[in-house]
Design a protein around this motif. Sequence first.
Motif, PDB file in Angstrom:
ATOM      1  N   SER A  81       0.773  -1.209  -0.140  1.00  0.00           N
ATOM      2  CA  SER A  81       0.020  -0.059  -0.100  1.00  0.00           C
ATOM      3  C   SER A  81       0.905   1.014   0.020  1.00  0.00           C
ATOM      4  CB  SER A  81      -0.962   0.033   1.035  1.00  0.00           C
ATOM      5  OG  SER A  81      -0.262   0.114   2.699  1.00  0.00           O
ATOM      6  N   ARG A  82       2.009   1.120   0.226  1.00  0.00           N
ATOM      7  CA  ARG A  82       2.999   2.326   0.437  1.00  0.00           C
ATOM      8  C   ARG A  82       3.688   2.710  -1.094  1.00  0.00           C
ATOM      9  NH1 ARG A  82       5.367  -0.405   4.842  1.00  0.00           N
ATOM     10  NH2 ARG A  82       4.399   0.163   6.867  1.00  0.00           N
ATOM     11  N   ILE A  83       3.367   1.806  -2.027  1.00  0.00           N
ATOM     12  CA  ILE A  83       3.736   2.236  -3.576  1.00  0.00           C
ATOM     13  C   ILE A  83       3.028   3.044  -4.021  1.00  0.00           C
ATOM     14  CG2 ILE A  83       4.202   1.126  -5.914  1.00  0.00           C
ATOM     15  CD1 ILE A  83       4.484  -1.512  -4.447  1.00  0.00           C
ATOM     16  N   GLN A  84       3.478   4.221  -4.292  1.00  0.00           N
ATOM     17  CA  GLN A  84       2.475   5.363  -4.678  1.00  0.00           C
ATOM     18  C   GLN A  84       1.584   5.240  -5.853  1.00  0.00           C
ATOM     19  OE1 GLN A  84       4.761   8.999  -5.726  1.00  0.00           O
ATOM     20  NE2 GLN A  84       3.078  10.274  -5.704  1.00  0.00           N
ATOM     21  N   PRO A  85       1.764   4.469  -6.953  1.00  0.00           N
ATOM     22  CA  PRO A  85       0.740   4.267  -7.895  1.00  0.00           C
ATOM     23  C   PRO A  85      -0.316   3.642  -7.387  1.00  0.00           C
ATOM     24  CG  PRO A  85       2.996   4.095  -9.015  1.00  0.00           C
ATOM     25  CD  PRO A  85       3.266   3.983  -7.320  1.00  0.00           C
ATOM     26  N   VAL A  86       0.000   2.738  -6.457  1.00  0.00           N
ATOM     27  CA  VAL A  86      -1.085   1.581  -5.817  1.00  0.00           C
ATOM     28  C   VAL A  86      -2.268   2.435  -5.406  1.00  0.00           C
ATOM     29  CG1 VAL A  86      -1.592  -0.209  -4.287  1.00  0.00           C
ATOM     30  CG2 VAL A  86       0.531  -0.168  -5.430  1.00  0.00           C
ATOM     31  N   THR A  87      -3.533   2.010  -6.059  1.00  0.00           N
ATOM     32  CA  THR A  87      -4.777   2.493  -5.509  1.00  0.00           C
ATOM     33  C   THR A  87      -5.470   1.699  -4.689  1.00  0.00           C
ATOM     34  OG1 THR A  87      -6.068   1.702  -7.504  1.00  0.00           O
ATOM     35  CG2 THR A  87      -4.904   3.795  -7.584  1.00  0.00           C
ATOM     36  N   GLU A  88      -5.264   0.438  -4.577  1.00  0.00           N
ATOM     37  CA  GLU A  88      -6.085  -0.603  -3.823  1.00  0.00           C
ATOM     38  C   GLU A  88      -5.437  -1.872  -3.567  1.00  0.00           C
ATOM     39  OE1 GLU A  88     -10.813  -0.325  -4.288  1.00  0.00           O
ATOM     40  OE2 GLU A  88      -9.729  -0.332  -6.228  1.00  0.00           O
ATOM     41  N   VAL A  89      -5.234  -2.290  -2.284  1.00  0.00           N
ATOM     42  CA  VAL A  89      -4.324  -3.679  -2.360  1.00  0.00           C
ATOM     43  C   VAL A  89      -5.353  -4.244  -1.085  1.00  0.00           C
ATOM     44  CG1 VAL A  89      -2.952  -2.437  -0.483  1.00  0.00           C
ATOM     45  CG2 VAL A  89      -2.482  -4.827  -1.614  1.00  0.00           C
ATOM     46  N   SER A  90      -5.528  -5.843  -1.473  1.00  0.00           N
ATOM     47  CA  SER A  90      -6.039  -6.628  -0.345  1.00  0.00           C
ATOM     48  C   SER A  90      -5.551  -7.890  -0.518  1.00  0.00           C
ATOM     49  CB  SER A  90      -7.585  -6.574  -0.492  1.00  0.00           C
ATOM     50  OG  SER A  90      -8.522  -7.154   0.432  1.00  0.00           O
ATOM     51  N   ALA A  91      -6.019  -8.994   0.389  1.00  0.00           N
ATOM     52  CA  ALA A  91      -5.500 -10.069   0.332  1.00  0.00           C
ATOM     53  C   ALA A  91      -6.446 -11.176   0.796  1.00  0.00           C
ATOM     54  CB  ALA A  91      -4.409 -10.163   1.098  1.00  0.00           C
ATOM     55  N   VAL A  92      -6.226 -12.605   0.559  1.00  0.00           N
ATOM     56  CA  VAL A  92      -6.886 -13.564   1.252  1.00  0.00           C
ATOM     57  C   VAL A  92      -5.850 -14.525   1.565  1.00  0.00           C
ATOM     58  CG1 VAL A  92      -9.266 -13.445  -0.183  1.00  0.00           C
ATOM     59  CG2 VAL A  92      -7.119 -14.951  -1.078  1.00  0.00           C
ATOM     60  N   GLY A  93      -6.226 -15.347   2.782  1.00  0.00           N
ATOM     61  CA  GLY A  93      -5.568 -16.271   3.161  1.00  0.00           C
ATOM     62  C   GLY A  93      -6.255 -17.592   3.286  1.00  0.00           C
ATOM     63  N   ASN A  94      -5.484 -18.642   3.038  1.00  0.00           N
ATOM     64  CA  ASN A  94      -6.188 -19.920   3.156  1.00  0.00           C
ATOM     65  C   ASN A  94      -6.173 -20.658   4.550  1.00  0.00           C
ATOM     66  OD1 ASN A  94      -7.275 -22.663   2.951  1.00  0.00           O
ATOM     67  ND2 ASN A  94      -6.239 -22.910   0.850  1.00  0.00           N
ATOM     68  N   THR A  95      -7.225 -20.840   5.167  1.00  0.00           N
ATOM     69  CA  THR A  95      -6.998 -21.211   6.579  1.00  0.00           C
ATOM     70  C   THR A  95      -6.857 -22.747   6.772  1.00  0.00           C
ATOM     71  OG1 THR A  95      -9.697 -21.573   6.717  1.00  0.00           O
ATOM     72  CG2 THR A  95      -8.735 -19.460   7.385  1.00  0.00           C
ATOM     73  N   HIS A  96      -6.939 -23.351   5.499  1.00  0.00           N
ATOM     74  CA  HIS A  96      -7.057 -24.893   5.365  1.00  0.00           C
ATOM     75  C   HIS A  96      -7.919 -25.686   6.501  1.00  0.00           C
ATOM     76  CE1 HIS A  96      -3.380 -24.441   2.871  1.00  0.00           C
ATOM     77  NE2 HIS A  96      -3.024 -23.630   3.783  1.00  0.00           N
ATOM     78  N   THR A  97      -9.266 -25.044   6.353  1.00  0.00           N
ATOM     79  CA  THR A  97     -10.354 -25.609   7.311  1.00  0.00           C
ATOM     80  C   THR A  97     -11.563 -26.015   6.332  1.00  0.00           C
ATOM     81  OG1 THR A  97      -9.454 -23.881   8.832  1.00  0.00           O
ATOM     82  CG2 THR A  97     -11.892 -24.827   9.361  1.00  0.00           C
ATOM     83  N   PRO A  98     -12.025 -27.210   6.645  1.00  0.00           N
ATOM     84  CA  PRO A  98     -13.207 -27.651   5.953  1.00  0.00           C
ATOM     85  C   PRO A  98     -14.463 -26.795   6.240  1.00  0.00           C
ATOM     86  CG  PRO A  98     -12.984 -28.882   7.760  1.00  0.00           C
ATOM     87  CD  PRO A  98     -11.638 -28.006   7.701  1.00  0.00           C
ATOM     88  N   VAL A  99     -15.186 -26.709   5.283  1.00  0.00           N
ATOM     89  CA  VAL A  99     -16.498 -25.968   5.539  1.00  0.00           C
ATOM     90  C   VAL A  99     -17.758 -27.101   5.011  1.00  0.00           C
ATOM     91  CG1 VAL A  99     -16.409 -24.926   3.119  1.00  0.00           C
ATOM     92  CG2 VAL A  99     -18.043 -24.003   4.771  1.00  0.00           C
ATOM     93  N   ARG A 100     -18.490 -27.161   5.667  1.00  0.00           N
ATOM     94  CA  ARG A 100     -19.777 -28.112   5.253  1.00  0.00           C
ATOM     95  C   ARG A 100     -21.002 -27.423   5.746  1.00  0.00           C
ATOM     96  NH1 ARG A 100     -16.571 -29.822   9.482  1.00  0.00           N
ATOM     97  NH2 ARG A 100     -17.594 -30.880  11.320  1.00  0.00           N
ATOM     98  N   ARG A 101     -22.084 -28.020   5.544  1.00  0.00           N
ATOM     99  CA  ARG A 101     -23.552 -27.484   5.672  1.00  0.00           C
ATOM    100  C   ARG A 101     -23.907 -27.568   7.330  1.00  0.00           C
ATOM    101  NH1 ARG A 101     -28.214 -25.549   3.150  1.00  0.00           N
ATOM    102  NH2 ARG A 101     -29.471 -24.501   4.680  1.00  0.00           N
ATOM    103  N   ASN A 102     -23.480 -29.041   7.900  1.00  0.00           N
ATOM    104  CA  ASN A 102     -23.551 -28.820   9.298  1.00  0.00           C
ATOM    105  C   ASN A 102     -22.384 -29.910   9.788  1.00  0.00           C
ATOM    106  OD1 ASN A 102     -24.848 -31.458   9.226  1.00  0.00           O
ATOM    107  ND2 ASN A 102     -26.637 -30.444   8.128  1.00  0.00           N
TER     108      ASN A 102
END
Length: 386
Positions: A84-105
């Motif tokens: 975000s400190r790079i001057q021409p950058v207007t937006e920066v975001s990220a995702v991180g894999n939690t390595h966790t399963p997801v299921r309905r219940n």
Amino acid sequence: MKILDTLSLGALGIRVRRARAGLSALGISIGIATMIVVTAVPASSQADLMRQLSALGTNLLQVTAVPDQDPPARIPESAVAMVSRIQPVTEVSAVGNTHTPVRRNAEIAADANPDLAVLAAAPGLMPAVGGSLAAGHWLDPGLPTTVLGARTAARLGITSLDHAPLVTIGSTEFAVVGLLEPVALTPDLDYAALVGWPVATHTLGFDGHPTALYVRSVEAQLEAVRSVLATTVAPERPGDVTVSRPSDALAAKRATQQNFSVLFLGLAGVALVVGGIGVANTMVISVLERRAEIGLRRALGATRGQIRSQFLTESVMLAGLGGLAGTLLGVLATAGYASWNGWPVVIPAAAALAGVIGAVAVGVLAGLYPAVRASRLTPTVALAST
């Protein structure tokens, strides 16, 4: 002769010969209106095309860790702040894999959906990737809430939020608060369940290291930003990350802008030349028809300079009136056509200004020869021709 007298005398020819003056002004107004239309309509079309090309991610770069390294490559936790400190950058975001399963219940096996990922989402993710919500609202980062990608929601059988659906992530129930539209630029998010960064760290054992960064910058500086991203993200081991190359749509967008600019100049020049020829023709005929008037004025003591001023002023006023009318007509025609096609209305300031200034300049050039010709007529020759 005073300036006001010259203007009044120049306007006299227009007032006395209204039909001819109107037709002459109409000729140059059509030329100027054509110039406005042929520059503004393509400009509006170009703006719509640029908007569509920008939606293809022309200023988006993605940074990921190099896979299958020993030891495993990781993006530092401070990467978002550093980029975000790079001057021409207007937006920066990220995702991180939690390595966790997801299921309905919790009754469903943890490995039932192995291709679905639970990703921690940093602030500003949706603007950075061009995503939008199909239903609900965005995450509350500190609470056990989740936003499901389009494919994840379909896989889990969640089509609406009417009954406050819950899913199990790891061993914790999360409330589904939002459903995403398909994300064209980053389709991996379609197969994800997004959770807040803090709750992923505290509840799911997430280590805080991003797995992908999404960076948007000023388009003109995109290549420069790309060249420094790896060393900015991982200054000690820049080889641990890869940076995507700019979208092919960016090259297409730049080529389109250049071609449109050349087209604008060519069409504007042709329109002005056509209008100028019309004014010149009108003024030459006016001199021929008004030889008696010129001879009488010369006999009464008018100098050659005053005769030149009279006809040159009339030419400029005629062209100026046509230029104003043509500019207004061109702007209205462009606005109507662009609105009908659903384009943004773009009137290049240079074209609108050139409509008036160009018309006056054309009037000067077109009226110069007839004015000089009129001033060279001697009183005896002019009066003898009647």
